[in-house]
Design an enzyme around this catalytic site. Structure first.
Site, PDB file in Angstrom:
ATOM      1  N   ASP A  13       7.054   5.028  -3.907  1.00 45.75           N
ATOM      2  CA  ASP A  13       6.877   4.049  -4.988  1.00 45.75           C
ATOM      3  C   ASP A  13       8.086   3.919  -5.914  1.00 45.75           C
ATOM      4  O   ASP A  13       7.935   3.744  -7.129  1.00 45.75           O
ATOM      5  CB  ASP A  13       5.632   4.386  -5.825  1.00 45.75           C
ATOM      6  CG  ASP A  13       4.341   4.239  -5.036  1.00 45.75           C
ATOM      7  OD1 ASP A  13       4.312   3.392  -4.122  1.00 45.75           O
ATOM      8  OD2 ASP A  13       3.382   4.971  -5.321  1.00 45.75           O
ATOM      9  N   ILE A  14       9.290   3.976  -5.343  1.00 42.11           N
ATOM     10  CA  ILE A  14      10.479   3.728  -6.166  1.00 42.11           C
ATOM     11  C   ILE A  14      11.136   2.386  -5.801  1.00 42.11           C
ATOM     12  O   ILE A  14      12.220   2.073  -6.268  1.00 42.11           O
ATOM     13  CB  ILE A  14      11.518   4.874  -6.078  1.00 42.11           C
ATOM     14  CG1 ILE A  14      11.820   5.252  -4.639  1.00 42.11           C
ATOM     15  CG2 ILE A  14      11.044   6.087  -6.844  1.00 42.11           C
ATOM     16  CD1 ILE A  14      12.866   4.415  -3.983  1.00 42.11           C
ATOM     17  N   THR A  17      10.784  -0.381  -0.268  1.00 39.68           N
ATOM     18  CA  THR A  17      10.458  -1.548   0.560  1.00 39.68           C
ATOM     19  C   THR A  17      11.097  -2.818  -0.006  1.00 39.68           C
ATOM     20  O   THR A  17      11.653  -3.633   0.737  1.00 39.68           O
ATOM     21  CB  THR A  17       8.932  -1.730   0.651  1.00 39.68           C
ATOM     22  OG1 THR A  17       8.370  -0.589   1.311  1.00 39.68           O
ATOM     23  CG2 THR A  17       8.575  -2.983   1.437  1.00 39.68           C
ATOM     24  N   TYR A  18      11.020  -2.985  -1.309  1.00 43.17           N
ATOM     25  CA  TYR A  18      11.628  -4.144  -1.968  1.00 43.17           C
ATOM     26  C   TYR A  18      13.134  -4.183  -1.728  1.00 43.17           C
ATOM     27  O   TYR A  18      13.700  -5.222  -1.357  1.00 43.17           O
ATOM     28  CB  TYR A  18      11.323  -4.086  -3.467  1.00 43.17           C
ATOM     29  CG  TYR A  18      11.990  -5.120  -4.317  1.00 43.17           C
ATOM     30  CD1 TYR A  18      11.893  -6.476  -4.023  1.00 43.17           C
ATOM     31  CD2 TYR A  18      12.713  -4.747  -5.456  1.00 43.17           C
ATOM     32  CE1 TYR A  18      12.506  -7.430  -4.833  1.00 43.17           C
ATOM     33  CE2 TYR A  18      13.323  -5.687  -6.263  1.00 43.17           C
ATOM     34  CZ  TYR A  18      13.219  -7.028  -5.946  1.00 43.17           C
ATOM     35  OH  TYR A  18      13.820  -7.966  -6.742  1.00 43.17           O
ATOM     36  N   LYS A  38       9.777  -0.269  11.167  1.00 47.40           N
ATOM     37  CA  LYS A  38       9.243   0.914  10.489  1.00 47.40           C
ATOM     38  C   LYS A  38       8.319   1.634  11.453  1.00 47.40           C
ATOM     39  O   LYS A  38       7.494   1.002  12.117  1.00 47.40           O
ATOM     40  CB  LYS A  38       8.493   0.514   9.213  1.00 47.40           C
ATOM     41  CG  LYS A  38       8.020   1.699   8.378  1.00 47.40           C
ATOM     42  CD  LYS A  38       7.742   1.288   6.934  1.00 47.40           C
ATOM     43  CE  LYS A  38       7.304   2.475   6.091  1.00 47.40           C
ATOM     44  NZ  LYS A  38       7.328   2.193   4.634  1.00 47.40           N
ATOM     45  N   SER A  42       1.085   4.307   6.003  1.00 43.82           N
ATOM     46  CA  SER A  42      -0.278   4.731   5.690  1.00 43.82           C
ATOM     47  C   SER A  42      -0.738   4.077   4.393  1.00 43.82           C
ATOM     48  O   SER A  42       0.065   3.791   3.508  1.00 43.82           O
ATOM     49  CB  SER A  42      -0.346   6.257   5.563  1.00 43.82           C
ATOM     50  OG  SER A  42       0.607   6.745   4.646  1.00 43.82           O
ATOM     51  N   SER A 114       9.247   6.409   5.540  1.00 47.45           N
ATOM     52  CA  SER A 114       7.956   6.514   4.855  1.00 47.45           C
ATOM     53  C   SER A 114       8.104   7.521   3.716  1.00 47.45           C
ATOM     54  O   SER A 114       8.444   8.676   3.962  1.00 47.45           O
ATOM     55  CB  SER A 114       6.871   6.998   5.823  1.00 47.45           C
ATOM     56  OG  SER A 114       6.796   6.154   6.956  1.00 47.45           O
TER      57      SER A 114
END
Length: 224
Positions: A13-14, A17-18, A38, A42, A114
């Site tokens: 969550d940093i 992906t963006y 990828k 999960s 991941s």
């Protein structure tokens, strides 16, 4: 011969992906035929609603789901635990075949990891796989994504040391959630000085393109 690059983060969550989507989109808009892959995700109900689905749409790739992702797990836990809970462990040969397929289709392939770099992908009585194992199978260099704010020096340095200790080349660092100011400017200086790795881009919230010379990005990829 195709070229590949692995994107990892200092944590979950940093914005990995963006930033990955920005990298692929920037490459494609600069005229590079760039794809995405990828191995495992999960905590997503469908591929379209997952990280892979976001990159596929944001970067205008629009590939079939089985081209961009091999394993989708419903449980929002580490892939190794999700695989145990759902009875569907990652197989090395599946990843190798998927990688062969995507690298045959694209001369530049960005692979997203991941979570952070020390993410167990499979851990059972038959096999123990970590992200660094996948990186090794595919002979990929790494680019590290981190938050630009407080605490990032420690997170980036420890992540880079872990990667270097496994003899994996690091091609650059990208700082997400960039706001500027004395502290964040100093973070860049200290990160580069301690790690010896260049911060190649700074990403602000809402950016729709990566503010980095596409030739610099292209130089991060290595033949696979």
């Amino acid at each position: 011969m195709s070229k590949g690059l692995f994107i990892t983060g200092t944590d979950t969550d940093i914005g990995k992906t963006y930033v990955t989507a920005l990298i692929v989109k920037t490459m494609r808009q600069a005229g590079y035929n760039a794809g995405y892959y990828k191995a495992a995700i999960s905590g997503a109900p469908t591929v379209a609603a997952s990280d892979a689905g976001f990159v596929n749409k944001f970067a205008d790739i629009h590939e079939p789901e089985d081209m961009i992702l091999s394993y989708l797990y419903q449980h929002a836990v580490s892939p190794h635990l999700a695989a145990k809970l759902e009875g569907h462990p990652l197989e090395k040969e599946v990843i190798l075949q998927a990688w062969k397929r995507v690298t045959e289709a694209y001369p530049y392939v960005t692979m997203e990891g991941s979570g952070g770099i020390v993410c167990p992908i499979r851990h059972d009585e038959k096999a123990h796989y970590y992200l660094t194992d996948i990186i090794g199978w595919l002979h990929l260099p790494v680019l590290v994504v981190a938050d630009a704010g407080l605490g990032t020096i420690n997170h980036v340095v420890t992540t880079c040391e872990y990667i270097k200790n496994r003899h994996i080349p690091i091609k650059g660092i990208i700082l997400n959630n960039w706001q500027g100011g004395v502290m964040e400017e100093d973070n860049v200086k200290m990160i580069e000085e301690i790690t010896g790795v260049k911060v190649i881009a700074l990403v602000k919230k809402g950016d729709t393109i990566l503010h980095c010379d596409p030739k610099v990005l292209e130089g991060c990829y290595a033949e696979v």
